[in-house]
Scaffold this motif. Sequence first.
Motif, short mmCIF file in Angstrom:
data_model
loop_
_atom_site.label_atom_id
_atom_site.label_comp_id
_atom_site.label_asym_id
_atom_site.label_seq_id
_atom_site.Cartn_x
_atom_site.Cartn_y
_atom_site.Cartn_z
N LEU A 140 3.00 -47.77 13.22
CA LEU A 140 4.23 -47.78 12.43
C LEU A 140 5.43 -48.23 13.27
O LEU A 140 6.31 -48.93 12.77
N ARG A 141 5.44 -47.85 14.55
CA ARG A 141 6.51 -48.32 15.44
C ARG A 141 6.43 -49.85 15.57
O ARG A 141 7.45 -50.54 15.54
N PHE A 142 5.23 -50.37 15.73
CA PHE A 142 5.04 -51.82 15.83
C PHE A 142 5.56 -52.52 14.57
O PHE A 142 6.24 -53.54 14.65
N VAL A 143 5.29 -51.95 13.39
CA VAL A 143 5.71 -52.57 12.14
C VAL A 143 7.22 -52.61 12.03
O VAL A 143 7.81 -53.65 11.71
N TRP A 144 7.89 -51.47 12.30
CA TRP A 144 9.35 -51.50 12.12
C TRP A 144 10.04 -52.33 13.18
O TRP A 144 11.07 -52.97 12.91
N GLN A 145 9.47 -52.42 14.38
CA GLN A 145 10.06 -53.28 15.41
C GLN A 145 9.87 -54.76 15.05
O GLN A 145 10.80 -55.57 15.21
N LEU A 146 8.68 -55.10 14.56
CA LEU A 146 8.43 -56.48 14.14
C LEU A 146 9.34 -56.88 12.99
O LEU A 146 9.96 -57.95 13.00
N ALA A 147 9.45 -55.99 11.99
CA ALA A 147 10.29 -56.28 10.82
C ALA A 147 11.75 -56.43 11.21
O ALA A 147 12.46 -57.32 10.71
N ALA A 148 12.23 -55.58 12.14
CA ALA A 148 13.61 -55.68 12.58
C ALA A 148 13.86 -57.01 13.27
O ALA A 148 14.90 -57.67 13.05
N GLY A 149 12.92 -57.44 14.10
CA GLY A 149 13.08 -58.71 14.80
C GLY A 149 13.13 -59.90 13.85
O GLY A 149 13.97 -60.80 14.01
N VAL A 150 12.24 -59.91 12.86
CA VAL A 150 12.22 -61.01 11.90
C VAL A 150 13.49 -61.01 11.06
O VAL A 150 14.07 -62.08 10.78
N ALA A 151 13.95 -59.84 10.65
CA ALA A 151 15.17 -59.74 9.84
C ALA A 151 16.38 -60.28 10.61
O ALA A 151 17.19 -61.03 10.06
N VAL A 152 16.49 -59.92 11.89
CA VAL A 152 17.61 -60.41 12.70
C VAL A 152 17.53 -61.93 12.88
O VAL A 152 18.53 -62.64 12.73
N LEU A 153 16.35 -62.43 13.17
CA LEU A 153 16.18 -63.88 13.35
C LEU A 153 16.52 -64.63 12.07
O LEU A 153 17.24 -65.64 12.10
#
Length: 323
Positions: free
Chosen positions: A235-248
């Motif tokens: 779950l940590r991996f998912v929210w970190q990945l999603a945050a990165g894509v959203a910022v980009l």
Amino acid sequence: MTEHGTALLERPERRPKKPRRPSPARGGGPLIGLLRTARPRQWVKNLLVLAAPAAAGELDSFHTAAQLAVVFVLFTAAAAAVYLINDARDAEADRAHPVKCRRPVAAGQVPPHTAYAVGAALGVLATVAAAVLCNALTGALLTAYLSMQLAYCIWLKHVLVVDMAVVTTGFLLRAMVGGVALGIPLSRWFLITTGFGALFMVAAKRYSEAVQMEGKTGGKGATRALLNEYTTGYLRFVWQLAAGVAVLAYCLWALESGGTDEEALLPWRQLSMIAFILAVLRYAVFADRGTAGEPEDVVLRDRALAVIGVVWAAMYGLAVAGL
């Protein structure tokens, strides 16, 4: 032995009184129960219907405001329909839960058949009214939202990863419906930013719930069907990945015009990237601590996040206005 002493011996022992459990149901009749079941606290999520028109700078007329008010009410009715049907379906299971037993349907304040009937009526009225008062595509989006959410209540909440995708899609449809109702083209970067931003918050919520459950009887008693199936690392991996894509995606969206209005004082759209990134980083603090279980509380109660949000809105507003 004295007569008084004999009387004391013959007096039956009093059994200690069991502490009374607090009554699950709050005051009020079925109408109040129906309103509570509609989750008024969650209605703030439906303000996302303003997202697309606001991003396009289309909030400057009474007609637009009136149309968006209608869309907000219709989406709220559709969401309430899902809550009513979900609570009626899960009434038996909720009665055994220490918190959910206080829900009006589980507590007996609202009969399940009433919740089913009102939920079905709200769902049908919302979709038909959306097609009549807005356009056919708006009605189709509401129908898709209802179908996905009801499928989630019945089946999809038991399917790993798909459960998060469905909840995320619910937020994305909220953000889309305002633009669709007004005939506003939706930018691909807007859709990507909104979708992954929603996934970031959904995964952070699941992560927080999982962290809080880790120390409780080995994770037993989770409030979600699949919470024990996810690991906190995943779950940590998912929210970190999603945050990165959203910022980009947001940065690409902000830079999409290739520059700024010549008459503008500053490149507000590009500067808004700073506030957006700070907002994501601030929310990530709560996600990392495992205290983002109630996203609306984080957004509304954290003053720093609120200030960052206001600054971002001001910058983006100046960019849209070309000032």
